[in-house]
Design an enzyme around this catalytic site. Structure first.
Site, PDB file in Angstrom:
ATOM      1  N   HIS A 160       0.868  -1.222   0.126  1.00  0.00           N
ATOM      2  CA  HIS A 160       0.106  -0.006  -0.095  1.00  0.00           C
ATOM      3  C   HIS A 160       1.004   1.338   0.072  1.00  0.00           C
ATOM      4  O   HIS A 160       0.467   2.325   0.458  1.00  0.00           O
ATOM      5  CB  HIS A 160      -0.904  -0.239   1.087  1.00  0.00           C
ATOM      6  CG  HIS A 160      -1.878  -1.024   1.270  1.00  0.00           C
ATOM      7  ND1 HIS A 160      -1.865  -2.399   1.933  1.00  0.00           N
ATOM      8  CD2 HIS A 160      -3.151  -1.238   0.365  1.00  0.00           C
ATOM      9  CE1 HIS A 160      -2.821  -3.059   1.768  1.00  0.00           C
ATOM     10  NE2 HIS A 160      -3.426  -2.664   0.599  1.00  0.00           N
ATOM     11  N   HIS A 161       2.107   1.134  -0.668  1.00  0.00           N
ATOM     12  CA  HIS A 161       2.775   2.439  -0.661  1.00  0.00           C
ATOM     13  C   HIS A 161       2.217   3.272  -1.861  1.00  0.00           C
ATOM     14  O   HIS A 161       2.623   4.646  -1.525  1.00  0.00           O
ATOM     15  CB  HIS A 161       4.344   2.011  -0.921  1.00  0.00           C
ATOM     16  CG  HIS A 161       4.392   1.606  -2.387  1.00  0.00           C
ATOM     17  ND1 HIS A 161       4.030   0.356  -2.837  1.00  0.00           N
ATOM     18  CD2 HIS A 161       5.143   2.121  -3.492  1.00  0.00           C
ATOM     19  CE1 HIS A 161       4.406   0.342  -4.435  1.00  0.00           C
ATOM     20  NE2 HIS A 161       4.868   1.352  -4.739  1.00  0.00           N
ATOM     21  N   LYS A 171      -3.435  -2.627  -7.470  1.00  0.00           N
ATOM     22  CA  LYS A 171      -3.852  -2.929  -8.786  1.00  0.00           C
ATOM     23  C   LYS A 171      -3.390  -4.116  -9.252  1.00  0.00           C
ATOM     24  O   LYS A 171      -2.355  -4.710  -8.920  1.00  0.00           O
ATOM     25  CB  LYS A 171      -3.138  -1.902  -9.735  1.00  0.00           C
ATOM     26  CG  LYS A 171      -3.508  -2.200 -11.160  1.00  0.00           C
ATOM     27  CD  LYS A 171      -4.869  -0.904 -11.402  1.00  0.00           C
ATOM     28  CE  LYS A 171      -5.518  -1.375 -12.815  1.00  0.00           C
ATOM     29  NZ  LYS A 171      -6.288  -2.660 -12.952  1.00  0.00           N
ATOM     30  N   LYS A 194       6.492  -4.326 -10.512  1.00  0.00           N
ATOM     31  CA  LYS A 194       6.083  -3.824 -11.939  1.00  0.00           C
ATOM     32  C   LYS A 194       5.642  -2.450 -12.175  1.00  0.00           C
ATOM     33  O   LYS A 194       5.999  -1.739 -12.854  1.00  0.00           O
ATOM     34  CB  LYS A 194       5.078  -4.635 -12.597  1.00  0.00           C
ATOM     35  CG  LYS A 194       4.575  -4.729 -14.039  1.00  0.00           C
ATOM     36  CD  LYS A 194       3.387  -5.862 -14.332  1.00  0.00           C
ATOM     37  CE  LYS A 194       4.019  -7.232 -14.037  1.00  0.00           C
ATOM     38  NZ  LYS A 194       3.006  -7.953 -14.383  1.00  0.00           N
ATOM     39  N   LYS A 249      -3.270  -8.998  -6.480  1.00  0.00           N
ATOM     40  CA  LYS A 249      -3.835  -9.945  -7.343  1.00  0.00           C
ATOM     41  C   LYS A 249      -4.853 -10.758  -7.018  1.00  0.00           C
ATOM     42  O   LYS A 249      -5.117 -10.880  -5.719  1.00  0.00           O
ATOM     43  CB  LYS A 249      -2.738 -10.794  -7.641  1.00  0.00           C
ATOM     44  CG  LYS A 249      -2.459 -11.828  -9.013  1.00  0.00           C
ATOM     45  CD  LYS A 249      -2.213 -10.682 -10.294  1.00  0.00           C
ATOM     46  CE  LYS A 249      -2.197 -11.382 -11.742  1.00  0.00           C
ATOM     47  NZ  LYS A 249      -1.678 -10.473 -12.584  1.00  0.00           N
ATOM     48  N   SER A 253      -3.926   0.083 -18.448  1.00  0.00           N
ATOM     49  CA  SER A 253      -4.755  -0.025 -17.411  1.00  0.00           C
ATOM     50  C   SER A 253      -4.984   1.220 -16.695  1.00  0.00           C
ATOM     51  O   SER A 253      -6.036   1.837 -16.118  1.00  0.00           O
ATOM     52  CB  SER A 253      -4.662  -1.061 -16.140  1.00  0.00           C
ATOM     53  OG  SER A 253      -5.366  -2.297 -16.927  1.00  0.00           O
TER      54      SER A 253
HETATM   55  P1  NAD Z   1      -4.938 -16.162 -21.523  1.00  0.00           P
HETATM   56  O1  NAD Z   1      -5.754 -16.906 -20.785  1.00  0.00           O
HETATM   57  O2  NAD Z   1      -5.488 -15.106 -22.532  1.00  0.00           O
HETATM   58  O3  NAD Z   1      -3.686 -17.062 -22.404  1.00  0.00           O
HETATM   59  C1  NAD Z   1      -3.049 -18.042 -21.855  1.00  0.00           C
HETATM   60  C2  NAD Z   1      -2.786 -19.154 -23.167  1.00  0.00           C
HETATM   61  O4  NAD Z   1      -1.611 -20.023 -22.707  1.00  0.00           O
HETATM   62  C3  NAD Z   1      -3.942 -19.946 -23.341  1.00  0.00           C
HETATM   63  O5  NAD Z   1      -4.275 -19.995 -24.956  1.00  0.00           O
HETATM   64  C4  NAD Z   1      -3.640 -21.148 -22.810  1.00  0.00           C
HETATM   65  O6  NAD Z   1      -4.160 -22.545 -23.778  1.00  0.00           O
HETATM   66  C5  NAD Z   1      -1.954 -21.121 -23.057  1.00  0.00           C
HETATM   67  N1  NAD Z   1      -1.239 -22.052 -22.241  1.00  0.00           N
HETATM   68  C6  NAD Z   1      -1.642 -22.540 -21.015  1.00  0.00           C
HETATM   69  N2  NAD Z   1      -0.659 -23.516 -20.328  1.00  0.00           N
HETATM   70  C7  NAD Z   1       0.103 -23.726 -21.332  1.00  0.00           C
HETATM   71  C8  NAD Z   1       1.284 -24.624 -21.599  1.00  0.00           C
HETATM   72  N3  NAD Z   1       1.633 -25.116 -20.368  1.00  0.00           N
HETATM   73  N4  NAD Z   1       1.810 -24.651 -22.770  1.00  0.00           N
HETATM   74  C9  NAD Z   1       1.537 -23.816 -23.636  1.00  0.00           C
HETATM   75  N5  NAD Z   1       0.263 -22.846 -23.873  1.00  0.00           N
HETATM   76  C10 NAD Z   1      -0.382 -23.057 -22.517  1.00  0.00           C
HETATM   77  O7  NAD Z   1      -3.827 -15.627 -20.550  1.00  0.00           O
HETATM   78  P2  NAD Z   1      -3.079 -14.354 -20.922  1.00  0.00           P
HETATM   79  O8  NAD Z   1      -3.732 -13.045 -20.047  1.00  0.00           O
HETATM   80  O9  NAD Z   1      -2.391 -14.063 -22.158  1.00  0.00           O
HETATM   81  O10 NAD Z   1      -1.831 -14.228 -19.620  1.00  0.00           O
HETATM   82  C11 NAD Z   1      -0.730 -15.279 -19.777  1.00  0.00           C
HETATM   83  C12 NAD Z   1       0.372 -14.912 -18.861  1.00  0.00           C
HETATM   84  O11 NAD Z   1       0.585 -13.467 -18.997  1.00  0.00           O
HETATM   85  C13 NAD Z   1       0.244 -15.130 -17.480  1.00  0.00           C
HETATM   86  O12 NAD Z   1       1.272 -15.576 -16.713  1.00  0.00           O
HETATM   87  C14 NAD Z   1      -0.386 -13.634 -16.949  1.00  0.00           C
HETATM   88  O13 NAD Z   1      -0.342 -13.597 -15.556  1.00  0.00           O
HETATM   89  C15 NAD Z   1       0.505 -12.858 -17.702  1.00  0.00           C
HETATM   90  N6  NAD Z   1       0.106 -11.416 -17.812  1.00  0.00           N
HETATM   91  C16 NAD Z   1      -1.240 -11.257 -18.454  1.00  0.00           C
HETATM   92  C17 NAD Z   1      -1.447  -9.726 -18.665  1.00  0.00           C
HETATM   93  C18 NAD Z   1      -2.842  -9.494 -19.536  1.00  0.00           C
HETATM   94  O14 NAD Z   1      -2.980  -8.160 -19.750  1.00  0.00           O
HETATM   95  N7  NAD Z   1      -3.487 -10.255 -19.825  1.00  0.00           N
HETATM   96  C19 NAD Z   1      -0.546  -8.902 -17.998  1.00  0.00           C
HETATM   97  C20 NAD Z   1       0.649  -9.023 -17.466  1.00  0.00           C
HETATM   98  C21 NAD Z   1       0.946 -10.326 -17.517  1.00  0.00           C
END
Ligand code: NAD
Length: 478
Positions: A70-71, A76, A100, A112, A369
């Site tokens: 909470h700094h 978010k 981040k 989260k 965001s």
């Molecule tokens: P998403 O659900 O849209 O997509 C994830 C994809 O990965 C899916 O298509 C899934 O089938 C595939 N997948 C799952 N396990 C797998 C494996 N073992 N091997 C290959 N493919 C696999 O999720 P996302 O929003 O793209 O998030 C993906 C990562 O990015 C997560 O770690 C999330 O925390 C991170 N992230 C997401 C955002 C965002 O804006 N969505 C922002 C920052 C970080």
């Protein structure tokens, strides 16, 4: 291991890995142990269970919301919908959000959420019920609000879920002017922002382009400078992976490999990302795509194929002590959170590789965001007030220059100079500026602080120092 691929489970100690990286970086700072402990700890961990109706009976759902720091306010972070999600994972992801935001100078603390379900096992109505009930549980404990804690999409969730959260929050807080600022990643029609959907992937692609543009670093890796023709493998064709692959292609890279849950495909001449996406949509699998020269039924084998850059954009713990030695890429750009374990990172650097760390590489999502939240608080779209004014000013300038020089510009030249910026152009420009500035800030620390040996440590050092200043300025109450 399950379904022949590496997945996260209760034994991964993800938060421990984040803390390990933190502790290592902390030795390069000058803060006292108590302050470092305050920065590192998760401030609030809310674990709860609630029932939903399923068939003729009930089902109890496990869920979490963690506010790490909470700094800055609000906190978010996204909400993960996954049957593998657990408390350790949500704590780790919340902590990464704190670092981040500090790295990209977004004035939020980290948070989260997690809902332990496989969305594929529920109808849309059930998913809506789960999401709305989750939101109400957060409201009951004051864990959501535009100035308190602002969720966003993560693995397994997207614009649809954010709409349900926004509507639930607004319904439960009638008359609250800023209610729609309680969640980001909303559809544009519900006060979302242009460019948010693709922001994380665009940011990852910019991060990679910035990295490979530094001649000195590429020389050390044995790579040419520039993104053009770089061979890239992307794991995960979801929100982050798909857009990363798409923008890297636009920048001139060649996507040679794609790995999904069910397997991986490879073609050294390049894969058409849109066509692969459509093929998967139509058939339910990445396998069988006609443009692939090789297929791997064991998805993780796709990560080990020849390439210059590997982008894990699925889940944590994908590159571990087991497979790090077989990764052929020279650069790992972490689209996902926590895809490389500390053990794997040591192995990869020892092989002469470079890792663009998650908490910087995928910060494009939270950056945009932040823009969405600002838009919601100001109740006006970016560019709306000044666009026409800018266009008129530019028009006068162009007319004047043409009059003075006697040179007439072509209609295309005229319109490209005169045109005022749209919301999307402003968002993309703010995102690009953030990613470029932050990369060089991290790289400066990496280059100039003695014994800092990874970009991750450099990124942590910068984040710790910024958060420490906030806490010192705030003081301790009472
Ligand atoms: P998403 O659900 O849209 O997509 C994830 C994809 O990965 C899916 O298509 C899934 O089938 C595939 N997948 C799952 N396990 C797998 C494996 N073992 N091997 C290959 N493919 C696999 O999720 P996302 O929003 O793209 O998030 C993906 C990562 O990015 C997560 O770690 C999330 O925390 C991170 N992230 C997401 C955002 C965002 O804006 N969505 C922002 C920052 C970080």
């Amino acid at each position: 291991m399950a379904n022949n691929i590496l997945i996260a489970d209760e034994d991964t100690h993800f938060f421990g890995d984040v803390c390990k990286n933190f502790d290592y970086a902390a030795q390069f700072t000058k803060h006292d142990a108590g302050l470092l402990d305050q920065i590192k700890s998760c401030n609030s961990v809310y674990r709860f269970r609630f029932p939903i109706r399923k068939g003729n009976g009930f089902e109890v759902i496990d869920a979490w919301r963690v506010e790490h720091s909470h700094h800055q306010s609000p906190t978010k972070g996204g909400i993960r919908y996954s049957e593998m999600v657990n408390e350790d994972e949500v704590m780790a992801l919340a902590a990464l959000m704190t670092y981040k935001c500090a790295i990209v100078n977004v004035p939020f603390g980290g948070a989260k959420g997690g809902i332990k379900i496989n969305p594929k096992n529920y109808t849309v109505t059930e998913l809506e019920n789960i999401t709305r009930r989750y939101t109400v549980e957060l409201i009951k404990k004051n864990f959501i609000g535009p100035s308190i804690d602002v969720p966003a999409p993560d693995y397994g969730s997207g614009e649809r879920e954010m709409s349900w959260i926004a509507d639930t929050y607004a319904t439960m807080n009638p008359g609250q002017l800023d209610a729609l600022g309680a969640v980001t990643g909303k559809p544009i029609a519900l006060h979302g922002i242009a460019g948010r959907r693709e922001a994380t992937g665009r940011g990852v692609a910019i991060a990679i382009r910035e990295c490979v543009d530094v001649a000195e670093d590429m020389q050390k890796l044995g790579l040419t400078t520039g993104i053009n023709g770089k061979r890239v493998i992307v794991q995960g064709l979801g929100n982050v992976g798909f857009y990363t692959a798409k923008f890297l292609t636009e920048f001139g890279a060649t996507i040679v490999g794609l790995c999904e849950f069910e397997g991986a495909i490879y073609n050294e001449d390049g894969l058409d990302v849109d066509a692969v996406f459509q093929h998967r949509k139509a058939t339910g699998s990445i396998l069988g795509y006609a443009g692939a020269k090789q297929e791997f039924k064991i998805s993780a084998e796709g990560l080990e194929q020849p390439c210059d850059i590997l982008v894990p954009a699925a889940l944590e713990n994908q590159i571990t002590g087991d497979n790090a030695g077989r990764i052929q890429a020279k650069i790992i750009a972490e689209g996902a959170n926590g895809p490389t374990t500390p053990e794997a990172e040591a192995i990869f650097y020892a092989k002469g590789g470079l890792i663009i760390p998650d908490m910087y590489a995928n910060a494009g999502g939270v950056t945009v965001s932040y823009f969405e939240w600002l838009k919601n608080l100001s109740h006006v779209a970016f560019g709306r007030i000044n666009r026409r004014f800018e266009e008129n000013t530019n028009l006068n300038l162009v007319n004047m220059v043409e009059g003075i020089t006697g040179v007439a510009l072509t209609p295309l030249q005229r319109s490209s100079i005169i045109k005022g910026a749209s919301e999307l152009e402003l968002v993309n420009s703010g995102l690009e500026d953030t990613m470029i500035r932050s990369y060089h800030e991290i790289r400066e620390t990496f280059k100039n602080v003695d014994k800092i040996d990874t970009l991750r440590t450099a990124a942590f050092v910068g984040a710790i120092n910024k958060i420490a200043v906030s806490y010192q300025n705030l003081g301790v109450w009472p």
